[in-house]
Design a protein around this motif. Sequence first.
Motif, PDB file in Angstrom:
ATOM      1  N   TYR B  33       0.780  -1.136   0.075  1.00  0.00           N
ATOM      2  CA  TYR B  33       0.096   0.099  -0.054  1.00  0.00           C
ATOM      3  C   TYR B  33       0.829   0.909  -0.144  1.00  0.00           C
ATOM      4  CZ  TYR B  33      -3.044  -3.425   1.960  1.00  0.00           C
ATOM      5  OH  TYR B  33      -3.958  -4.662   2.227  1.00  0.00           O
ATOM      6  N   TYR B  35       0.564   5.390   0.844  1.00  0.00           N
ATOM      7  CA  TYR B  35      -0.218   6.310   1.530  1.00  0.00           C
ATOM      8  C   TYR B  35       0.490   7.739   1.419  1.00  0.00           C
ATOM      9  CZ  TYR B  35      -2.927   2.505   3.668  1.00  0.00           C
ATOM     10  OH  TYR B  35      -3.748   1.510   3.956  1.00  0.00           O
ATOM     11  N   GLN B  37       0.960  11.459   3.633  1.00  0.00           N
ATOM     12  CA  GLN B  37       0.618  12.099   4.954  1.00  0.00           C
ATOM     13  C   GLN B  37       0.934  13.615   4.966  1.00  0.00           C
ATOM     14  OE1 GLN B  37       2.556  10.340   8.552  1.00  0.00           O
ATOM     15  NE2 GLN B  37       0.580  10.953   9.913  1.00  0.00           N
ATOM     16  N   GLY B  40       0.817  16.526  10.603  1.00  0.00           N
ATOM     17  CA  GLY B  40      -0.063  16.381  11.796  1.00  0.00           C
ATOM     18  C   GLY B  40      -1.544  15.920  11.465  1.00  0.00           C
ATOM     19  N   GLN B  41      -1.644  15.147  10.341  1.00  0.00           N
ATOM     20  CA  GLN B  41      -3.042  14.396  10.107  1.00  0.00           C
ATOM     21  C   GLN B  41      -2.641  12.989   9.829  1.00  0.00           C
ATOM     22  OE1 GLN B  41      -4.731  16.260   6.425  1.00  0.00           O
ATOM     23  NE2 GLN B  41      -4.849  18.377   7.427  1.00  0.00           N
ATOM     24  N   GLY B  42      -3.671  12.209   9.548  1.00  0.00           N
ATOM     25  CA  GLY B  42      -3.642  10.961   9.298  1.00  0.00           C
ATOM     26  C   GLY B  42      -3.393  10.451   7.915  1.00  0.00           C
ATOM     27  N   PRO B  43      -2.622   9.519   7.708  1.00  0.00           N
ATOM     28  CA  PRO B  43      -2.330   8.998   6.264  1.00  0.00           C
ATOM     29  C   PRO B  43      -3.471   8.839   5.176  1.00  0.00           C
ATOM     30  CG  PRO B  43      -1.011   7.649   7.715  1.00  0.00           C
ATOM     31  CD  PRO B  43      -2.022   8.301   8.460  1.00  0.00           C
ATOM     32  N   PHE B  45      -4.829   7.212   1.750  1.00  0.00           N
ATOM     33  CA  PHE B  45      -4.781   6.069   0.711  1.00  0.00           C
ATOM     34  C   PHE B  45      -4.485   6.668  -0.554  1.00  0.00           C
ATOM     35  CE2 PHE B  45      -4.966   2.098  -1.157  1.00  0.00           C
ATOM     36  CZ  PHE B  45      -5.834   2.082  -2.176  1.00  0.00           C
ATOM     37  N   GLY B  59      -7.143   6.325  -4.775  1.00  0.00           N
ATOM     38  CA  GLY B  59      -6.719   7.025  -4.063  1.00  0.00           C
ATOM     39  C   GLY B  59      -5.760   7.997  -4.785  1.00  0.00           C
ATOM     40  N   LEU B  91       4.238   7.410   2.783  1.00  0.00           N
ATOM     41  CA  LEU B  91       4.220   6.033   3.350  1.00  0.00           C
ATOM     42  C   LEU B  91       3.933   4.993   2.741  1.00  0.00           C
ATOM     43  CD1 LEU B  91       2.501   7.565   6.549  1.00  0.00           C
ATOM     44  CD2 LEU B  91       4.916   6.912   6.697  1.00  0.00           C
ATOM     45  N   GLN B 102      -1.538  -3.702   8.736  1.00  0.00           N
ATOM     46  CA  GLN B 102      -0.403  -3.447   7.850  1.00  0.00           C
ATOM     47  C   GLN B 102       0.703  -2.826   8.625  1.00  0.00           C
ATOM     48  OE1 GLN B 102      -2.243  -0.513   4.874  1.00  0.00           O
ATOM     49  NE2 GLN B 102      -3.797  -1.842   4.525  1.00  0.00           N
ATOM     50  N   PHE B 104       4.117  -0.517   8.472  1.00  0.00           N
ATOM     51  CA  PHE B 104       4.511   0.654   7.717  1.00  0.00           C
ATOM     52  C   PHE B 104       6.137   0.938   7.871  1.00  0.00           C
ATOM     53  CE2 PHE B 104       0.912   3.155   6.596  1.00  0.00           C
ATOM     54  CZ  PHE B 104      -0.180   2.469   7.329  1.00  0.00           C
ATOM     55  N   GLY B 105       6.540   1.532   6.697  1.00  0.00           N
ATOM     56  CA  GLY B 105       7.650   2.106   6.581  1.00  0.00           C
ATOM     57  C   GLY B 105       7.889   3.089   7.113  1.00  0.00           C
ATOM     58  N   PRO B 106       9.155   3.803   7.110  1.00  0.00           N
ATOM     59  CA  PRO B 106       9.628   5.385   7.671  1.00  0.00           C
ATOM     60  C   PRO B 106       8.942   6.264   6.912  1.00  0.00           C
ATOM     61  CG  PRO B 106      11.648   4.247   6.970  1.00  0.00           C
ATOM     62  CD  PRO B 106      10.572   3.116   6.912  1.00  0.00           C
ATOM     63  N   ARG B 109      10.032  11.720   2.936  1.00  0.00           N
ATOM     64  CA  ARG B 109       9.708  13.137   2.936  1.00  0.00           C
ATOM     65  C   ARG B 109       9.825  13.869   1.564  1.00  0.00           C
ATOM     66  NH1 ARG B 109       7.678  16.423   6.876  1.00  0.00           N
ATOM     67  NH2 ARG B 109       8.261  15.076   8.451  1.00  0.00           N
TER      68      ARG B 109
END
Lengths: 110, 113
Positions: B33, B35, B37, B40-43, B45, B59, B91, B102, B104-106, B109
């Motif tokens: 997957y 995503y 982000q 300050g917000q959620g990821p 899709f 998405g 992400l 799921q 997640f990777g780091p 940016r």
Amino acid sequence: TQLLEQSPQFLSIQEGENLTVYCNSSSVFSSLQWYRQEPGEGPVLLVTVVTGGEVKKLKRLTFQFGDARKDSSLHITAAQPGDTGLYLCAGARSGSRLTFGEGTQLTVNP
Amino acid sequence: GAGVSQTPSNKVTEKGKYVELRCDPISGHTALYWYRQSLGQGPEFLIYFQGTGAADDSGLPNDRFFAVRPEGSVSTLKIQRTERGDSAVYLCASSFSGEDTQYFGPGTRLTVL
């Protein structure tokens, strides 16, 4: 579109206090995950809850999935500065995309 | 075992340039997957692969975004003609087929100047 509403958005408390974060939706999910994210890192999985009414404990963290599988809560007992971070809830529908809440930024002051 | 890895960790580019972001999932995970982000917000899709094929790309915000997973393992997210609004953390996550959880990777940016 599924929507997960997470509250509160920001929370600043003193070390030793208790807190609860809520995650609510009008949609049913097959499971719900809670993640914690620190600056510059990806979300780290804390727990997955699957069964309606399920309660899981992880040390000082207690997670509950609502009976109808539409909502969840995270309760932290005796918060510590190391608990500081962004807490995210995410709903899943049978192995597909996750729908995330907007997150709760928790700051625990020493 | 090794977790999800993403490269580069940071990417700075100029408006209009092309960028590629790479994700290496956990070994054995067939689902992957992407995503995005914002601070300050959620990821949010972007796209989901099951094996080599995109099972859900609904998405992706527009046709400047494209992703591939040619051998069912590593995936590359490609962004053409980057815009300042594309700046975010991208992400990647992976999971076993049919499982909800799921990992997640780091993240990468991306900054578009």
